[in-house]
Design a protein around this motif. Sequence first.
Motif, PDB file in Angstrom:
ATOM      1  N   PHE A  84      -0.886  15.799   7.602  1.00 63.75           N
ATOM      2  CA  PHE A  84      -0.794  16.607   6.392  1.00 63.75           C
ATOM      3  C   PHE A  84      -0.877  15.741   5.142  1.00 63.75           C
ATOM      4  N   LEU A  85      -0.070  14.663   5.100  1.00 69.59           N
ATOM      5  CA  LEU A  85      -0.046  13.802   3.916  1.00 69.59           C
ATOM      6  C   LEU A  85      -1.369  13.075   3.721  1.00 69.59           C
ATOM      7  N   LEU A  86      -1.982  12.625   4.806  1.00 68.54           N
ATOM      8  CA  LEU A  86      -3.267  11.940   4.693  1.00 68.54           C
ATOM      9  C   LEU A  86      -4.351  12.903   4.217  1.00 68.54           C
ATOM     10  N   ASP A  87      -4.292  14.119   4.699  1.00 73.93           N
ATOM     11  CA  ASP A  87      -5.304  15.100   4.327  1.00 73.93           C
ATOM     12  C   ASP A  87      -5.189  15.492   2.860  1.00 73.93           C
ATOM     13  N   GLU A  88      -3.973  15.484   2.313  1.00 75.62           N
ATOM     14  CA  GLU A  88      -3.754  15.901   0.932  1.00 75.62           C
ATOM     15  C   GLU A  88      -3.894  14.757  -0.062  1.00 75.62           C
ATOM     16  N   THR A  89      -4.028  13.515   0.434  1.00 72.16           N
ATOM     17  CA  THR A  89      -4.152  12.363  -0.461  1.00 72.16           C
ATOM     18  C   THR A  89      -5.624  12.089  -0.729  1.00 72.16           C
ATOM     19  N   HIS A  90      -5.963  11.943  -1.983  1.00 76.08           N
ATOM     20  CA  HIS A  90      -7.347  11.663  -2.335  1.00 76.08           C
ATOM     21  C   HIS A  90      -7.763  10.295  -1.782  1.00 76.08           C
ATOM     22  N   PRO A  91      -8.997  10.147  -1.328  1.00 72.68           N
ATOM     23  CA  PRO A  91      -9.434   8.889  -0.699  1.00 72.68           C
ATOM     24  C   PRO A  91      -9.232   7.656  -1.571  1.00 72.68           C
ATOM     25  N   HIS A  92      -9.529   7.762  -2.880  1.00 71.87           N
ATOM     26  CA  HIS A  92      -9.389   6.563  -3.713  1.00 71.87           C
ATOM     27  C   HIS A  92      -7.920   6.202  -3.920  1.00 71.87           C
ATOM     28  N   ILE A  93      -7.022   7.198  -3.885  1.00 72.20           N
ATOM     29  CA  ILE A  93      -5.592   6.906  -3.959  1.00 72.20           C
ATOM     30  C   ILE A  93      -5.141   6.206  -2.679  1.00 72.20           C
ATOM     31  N   LEU A  94      -5.654   6.662  -1.551  1.00 72.46           N
ATOM     32  CA  LEU A  94      -5.335   6.025  -0.267  1.00 72.46           C
ATOM     33  C   LEU A  94      -5.826   4.585  -0.243  1.00 72.46           C
ATOM     34  N   LEU A  95      -7.004   4.353  -0.799  1.00 69.10           N
ATOM     35  CA  LEU A  95      -7.543   2.992  -0.882  1.00 69.10           C
ATOM     36  C   LEU A  95      -6.648   2.105  -1.738  1.00 69.10           C
ATOM     37  N   LEU A  96      -6.231   2.616  -2.908  1.00 66.76           N
ATOM     38  CA  LEU A  96      -5.369   1.836  -3.799  1.00 66.76           C
ATOM     39  C   LEU A  96      -3.990   1.598  -3.184  1.00 66.76           C
ATOM     40  N   GLN A  97      -3.495   2.574  -2.434  1.00 67.67           N
ATOM     41  CA  GLN A  97      -2.223   2.383  -1.727  1.00 67.67           C
ATOM     42  C   GLN A  97      -2.313   1.205  -0.763  1.00 67.67           C
ATOM     43  N   THR A  98      -3.393   1.167   0.000  1.00 66.70           N
ATOM     44  CA  THR A  98      -3.577   0.102   0.991  1.00 66.70           C
ATOM     45  C   THR A  98      -3.713  -1.249   0.325  1.00 66.70           C
ATOM     46  N   ILE A  99      -4.505  -1.311  -0.751  1.00 65.31           N
ATOM     47  CA  ILE A  99      -4.668  -2.568  -1.489  1.00 65.31           C
ATOM     48  C   ILE A  99      -3.334  -3.019  -2.069  1.00 65.31           C
ATOM     49  N   SER A 100      -2.592  -2.084  -2.661  1.00 70.11           N
ATOM     50  CA  SER A 100      -1.301  -2.416  -3.268  1.00 70.11           C
ATOM     51  C   SER A 100      -0.318  -2.929  -2.218  1.00 70.11           C
ATOM     52  N   TYR A 101      -0.296  -2.281  -1.063  1.00 62.72           N
ATOM     53  CA  TYR A 101       0.593  -2.716   0.021  1.00 62.72           C
ATOM     54  C   TYR A 101       0.264  -4.153   0.440  1.00 62.72           C
ATOM     55  N   CYS A 102      -1.022  -4.462   0.548  1.00 62.18           N
ATOM     56  CA  CYS A 102      -1.435  -5.807   0.966  1.00 62.18           C
ATOM     57  C   CYS A 102      -1.109  -6.857  -0.098  1.00 62.18           C
ATOM     58  N   LEU A 103      -1.187  -6.477  -1.377  1.00 59.42           N
ATOM     59  CA  LEU A 103      -0.845  -7.418  -2.438  1.00 59.42           C
ATOM     60  C   LEU A 103       0.640  -7.782  -2.393  1.00 59.42           C
ATOM     61  N   VAL A 104       1.474  -6.799  -2.132  1.00 57.52           N
ATOM     62  CA  VAL A 104       2.918  -7.064  -2.041  1.00 57.52           C
ATOM     63  C   VAL A 104       3.223  -7.899  -0.804  1.00 57.52           C
ATOM     64  N   GLN A 105       2.579  -7.569   0.319  1.00 62.05           N
ATOM     65  CA  GLN A 105       2.796  -8.283   1.585  1.00 62.05           C
ATOM     66  C   GLN A 105       1.754  -9.396   1.794  1.00 62.05           C
ATOM     67  N   TRP A 106       1.386 -10.045   0.717  1.00 58.51           N
ATOM     68  CA  TRP A 106       0.303 -11.044   0.743  1.00 58.51           C
ATOM     69  C   TRP A 106       0.537 -12.130   1.789  1.00 58.51           C
ATOM     70  N   ASN A 107       1.764 -12.627   1.879  1.00 56.70           N
ATOM     71  CA  ASN A 107       2.061 -13.737   2.796  1.00 56.70           C
ATOM     72  C   ASN A 107       2.049 -13.322   4.260  1.00 56.70           C
ATOM     73  N   GLU A 108       1.999 -12.013   4.513  1.00 54.78           N
ATOM     74  CA  GLU A 108       1.980 -11.520   5.891  1.00 54.78           C
ATOM     75  C   GLU A 108       0.571 -11.271   6.407  1.00 54.78           C
ATOM     76  N   ILE A 109      -0.431 -11.421   5.546  1.00 53.90           N
ATOM     77  CA  ILE A 109      -1.811 -11.136   5.952  1.00 53.90           C
ATOM     78  C   ILE A 109      -2.281 -12.164   6.977  1.00 53.90           C
ATOM     79  N   GLN A 110      -2.881 -11.671   8.038  1.00 51.71           N
ATOM     80  CA  GLN A 110      -3.387 -12.529   9.118  1.00 51.71           C
ATOM     81  C   GLN A 110      -4.836 -12.137   9.442  1.00 51.71           C
ATOM     82  N   PRO A 111      -5.696 -13.111   9.745  1.00 51.50           N
ATOM     83  CA  PRO A 111      -7.096 -12.799  10.081  1.00 51.50           C
ATOM     84  C   PRO A 111      -7.237 -12.345  11.533  1.00 51.50           C
ATOM     85  N   THR A 112      -6.526 -11.309  11.903  1.00 49.77           N
ATOM     86  CA  THR A 112      -6.544 -10.833  13.285  1.00 49.77           C
ATOM     87  C   THR A 112      -6.732  -9.316  13.323  1.00 49.77           C
ATOM     88  N   GLN A 113      -7.196  -8.834  14.453  1.00 49.09           N
ATOM     89  CA  GLN A 113      -7.363  -7.399  14.644  1.00 49.09           C
ATOM     90  C   GLN A 113      -6.015  -6.690  14.686  1.00 49.09           C
TER      91      GLN A 113
END
Length: 361
Positions: free
Chosen positions: A311-340
């Motif tokens: 429900f929440l994913l369907d009601e969230t606009h795609p560009h907002i979802l994209l910005l959410q993901t980018i923002s989450y990764c910026l905060v968790q920058w030190n946790e980023i790993q080059p793995t699947q």
Amino acid sequence: RSLALPIGRGMFDYGSCIILDTDLIFIPELNISGKASSTNTTISIDTLDKPLNFTFWPEFHNGVAAGLTLDPLSRHIDSSWIQFNQPHISHRNEYAGFLMAMGLQGHLSSLSKFTMHEFLSRGHELTLVGILIGISAAKRASMDQDITRMLSIHVRSLQPESSMELEISPNVQTAAILSVGLLYQGTSNRHIVDVLLNEIERFSSCEMENIFDRRCRCLSAGFALGLTLLALAKERGIYPLKEITEKLTNNILGHFQNTFLDVSVRSQQISDEGIDIMSLGPGSLMALSMIYLKSGDKSISNFLKPDDSYFLLDETHPHILLLQTISYCLVQWNEIQPTQDWLDSIIPHILINNINKDRKE
């Protein structure tokens, strides 16, 4: 595709050209023609049915790309050399982009006041955009008062209440707001923070007719606010973060709540108070992520992480979802790993399950 090539060329050729003080900058011409594979004949795109500004921004980016190819440590680039190249650049839009590139590399810091006034007084929109962002980037984090006064002409919230409102292009206003963030990068200046918060809320009002201009300026104010308070969360106790965080999260929550409450509101994207809820979300998201950059704050990360519900994913606009993901990764920058496994961890589980189900079928 052809009009987007200058952006890629600027990244690929960055700093690869060493130039002398007698050399001229080379700006390749934009090529918007093609060849038919069957007959090998050249086909030119008819621009008569295109808007008049069809090539304005591609030409601007072409000038930026050409300027970024120069070695940023070159000692031959100064105010005189920048002016020396002006008559040899055929399009004013390309020269405007070239000015911005010189600023990004720090070469506009030595620009004389007379030369700066000459550029500003021409009234050419993209030249104003290039010079405002360029000079602010060259003097970023300096809080230079001369540049602040120059920017205040183009930012309404930096002007005295009794001052007369000037007719300024929306693109120039957007560039000026972003320039404020560059000039005050990481300074946590309380007055500038209050001004930028006011700009985010002011531009979310539906009193402005052009929805594109409204959202651009609101997003620009969000970036500027994030730059002013850049990575401040890593230095707790220096600034009252709680107040700023609450305002930004309320903007984001207000956006999502309004889109969920009523289908009619969701389709119009306007709240009952006359606020464009699609303007508040993106700017506030980027500001919040830049304030908490690399902090690893768990509460902010959980707030920014995309929801794991149909429900929440369907009601969230795609560009907002994209910005959410980018923002989450910026905060968790030190946790980023080059793995699947890491990539799978930031995708909502409900989507991962569907992907795995499709693969099995």
